[in-house]
Scaffold this active site. Structure first.
Site, PDB file in Angstrom:
ATOM      1  N   GLY A  63     -41.528 -21.322   7.299  1.00 44.76           N
ATOM      2  CA  GLY A  63     -40.827 -21.205   8.587  1.00 44.76           C
ATOM      3  C   GLY A  63     -41.801 -20.966   9.722  1.00 44.76           C
ATOM      4  N   TYR A  90     -23.600 -11.633  11.311  1.00 42.99           N
ATOM      5  CA  TYR A  90     -25.048 -11.749  11.076  1.00 42.99           C
ATOM      6  C   TYR A  90     -25.719 -10.398  11.252  1.00 42.99           C
ATOM      7  CZ  TYR A  90     -29.917 -12.983  12.141  1.00 42.99           C
ATOM      8  OH  TYR A  90     -31.290 -13.043  12.176  1.00 42.99           O
ATOM      9  N   LEU A 100     -39.348 -12.879   4.507  1.00 42.07           N
ATOM     10  CA  LEU A 100     -38.936 -13.463   5.790  1.00 42.07           C
ATOM     11  C   LEU A 100     -37.825 -14.490   5.637  1.00 42.07           C
ATOM     12  CD1 LEU A 100     -41.929 -12.369   6.416  1.00 42.07           C
ATOM     13  CD2 LEU A 100     -41.951 -14.064   8.224  1.00 42.07           C
TER      14      LEU A 100
END
Ligand code: UDP
Length: 320
Positions: A10, A149, A76
Site C-alpha cells: 500500500g 469504520y 497496516l
C-alpha cells in the site's frame, strides 16, 4: 531484523518497506493487492532482503506461517479511504476487525511484537483541537459507514491494548492523521492526490461541502520514520500515539494552493456531501492532533511542510 509488513504494497506500507530495507532489515510483505499495488514495491522485487507474498490477512494459516518466520510485525493492512468504506462497508468491517484479530492472535501465539495502525477517525466528530490521545470519541450512528469504520478501528485498538495488558504481548498503537505523499491514490477519496490530478488535467477541483472544513497533512516519510522509532522504543509498548501534522489548512485553501503550485487553469466547484458520498454523510469539520506524547517518546517533528508535500505529489503524478 526480519520484519513482516501487512499491507506492505500500500501507499504507507511500501514507504515503510523502503525505509526498513535501507536500515538493513529483511522485509516480508503480505498484501492482497486490493487497494495496494505491486507497482509500489516492484523496485524491491528480486532483492535477497525482500519477499512479497500475495494474500489476505483473513487467511489464518498464511498469517500463522509468516508471523512465525519474522521478529516483528507492522500491521497496516486495512480497508481505508472514506470513499471505499462507504462503497464497501461489509468488506471493510470484516477486514478491519477479523483481520486484526487474526494478526494479534498470531503475534500472541509466537511471542512477537506488533505495531497496530489506527486512525484519527477514532475521534469522530470531536472538533476540539488539538486532540489528545485520551480525548472523548464523538460518533454518530453505527449504521453510518464512517462511524462503523471508526468503531471497527476502535475494536482493533481495544484488542491490541488488552493483549498487552492481559497477555503481555508487546503492542504499540498509532493513530495516523491525514498522511500524504507519492504513491497515494485518489481512487478511494484521498483529497490531495485527487486535487493534484484534477489540477494537472485541467479538470474542475471538487471541493466537498463548504470547503471550510480543515485538515493537517503529514508527509509519509515523516510517518514511516516515526513508526520505526516507536517500534524500537520499549516504553511505547501498551500505549497509543497520535501521528500527524499541526499545519492546519481548510479544504478550500488546499484547492487554491494546489492550483497555484501547478499553475493550473482548473476552477473550483462545490459538491454537497450527499452527492459526493451518500445521503446523510457526516464530515469532520476540523481535525488537529496533539503530538506531545509522540514528541516526548521519540522526538517527533515534521520535516516537510504542506507546500513540500504538495510538490512531492505533483512530481509523482507528473511521472505517472
Ligand atoms: N474532499 C474534497 N474533495 C475531494 C475529496 C475529499 O473536498 O475530492 C474533502 C473531504 O470531504 C474531507 C477532506 O477533503 O473534508 C479530507 O478528505 P480525505 O478523504 O482525504 O480524508 P479524511 O476525510 O479522512 O480526513
Amino acid at each position: 531484523m526480519k520484519v513482516l509488513i501487512t499491507g506492505g504494497a500500500g501507499f504507507i506500507g511500501s514507504h515503510l518497506a523502503d525505509e526498513l530495507i535501507s536500515g538493513g532489515n529483511e522485509v516480508m510483505v503480505l498484501d492482497d493487492l486490493s487497494t495496494g499495488s505491486f507497482d509500489n514495491i516492484e523496485h524491491l522485487d528480486g532483492r535477497k532482503d525482500f519477499r512479497f507474498v500475495e494474500g489476505t490477512i483473513l487467511n489464518e494459516a498464511l498469517v500463522d506461517k509468516l508471523v512465525e518466520q519474522c521478529d516483528v510485525v507492522y500491521h497496516l493492512a486495512a480497508a481505508v479511504g472514506v470513499d471505499l468504506i462507504v462503497k464497501k462497508p461489509l468488506e471493510s468491517l470484516i477486514t478491519n476487525i477479523k483481520g486484526s484479530e487474526i494478526v494479534l492472535e498470531m503475534v500472541y501465539r509466537y511471542h512477537k511484537k506488533v505495531l497496530i495502525t489506527s486512525t484519527s477517525e477514532i475521534y469522530g466528530k470531536n472538533t476540539n483541537g488539538p486532540l489528545k490521545e485520551e480525548d472523548d470519541r464523538i460518533l454518530g450512528s453505527p449504521l453510518k459507514s464512517r462511524w462503523g469504520y471508526s468503531t471497527a478501528k476502535a475494536v482493533d485498538e481495544m484488542l491490541a491494548y488488552i493483549y498487552w495488558k492481559q497477555k503481555k504481548v508487546p503492542t504499540v498503537i498509532v493513530r495516523l492523521f491525514n498522511t500524504v505523499g507519492p504513491r497515494q491514490t485518489g481512487a478511494y477519496g484521498m483529497v490531495v492526490p485527487r486535487f493534484v490530478n484534477q489540477a494537472l488535467k485541467g479538470e474542475d477541483i471538487t471541493v466537498y461541502g463548504s470547503g471550510k472544513q480543515s485538515r493537517c497533512f503529514l508527509h509519509v516519510k515523516d510517518v514511516v520514520n516515526t513508526l520505526i522509532k516507536l517500534m524500537n522504543n520499549k516504553d511505547a509498548e501498551g500505549k497509543v500515539f497520535n501521528i500527524g501534522s499541526q499545519e492546519e489548512v481548510t479544504v478550500e485553501e488546499l484547492a487554491k494552493k494546489v492550483i497555484d503550485l501547478t499553475k493550473s487553469g482548473s476552477k473550483i466547484v462545490y459538491i454537497p456531501y450527499d452527492k459526493a458520498y451518500e445521503e446523510g454523510f457526516e464530515d469532520m469539520q476540523r481535525r488537529v492532533p496533539d503530538t506531545g506524547r509522540v514528541r516526548d517518546a521519540v522526538g517527533f517533528k515534521p520535516t516537510i511542510n504542506l507546500d513540500g508535500i504538495i510538490k512531492s505529489v505533483v512530481e509523482y503524478s507528473r511521472k505517472h
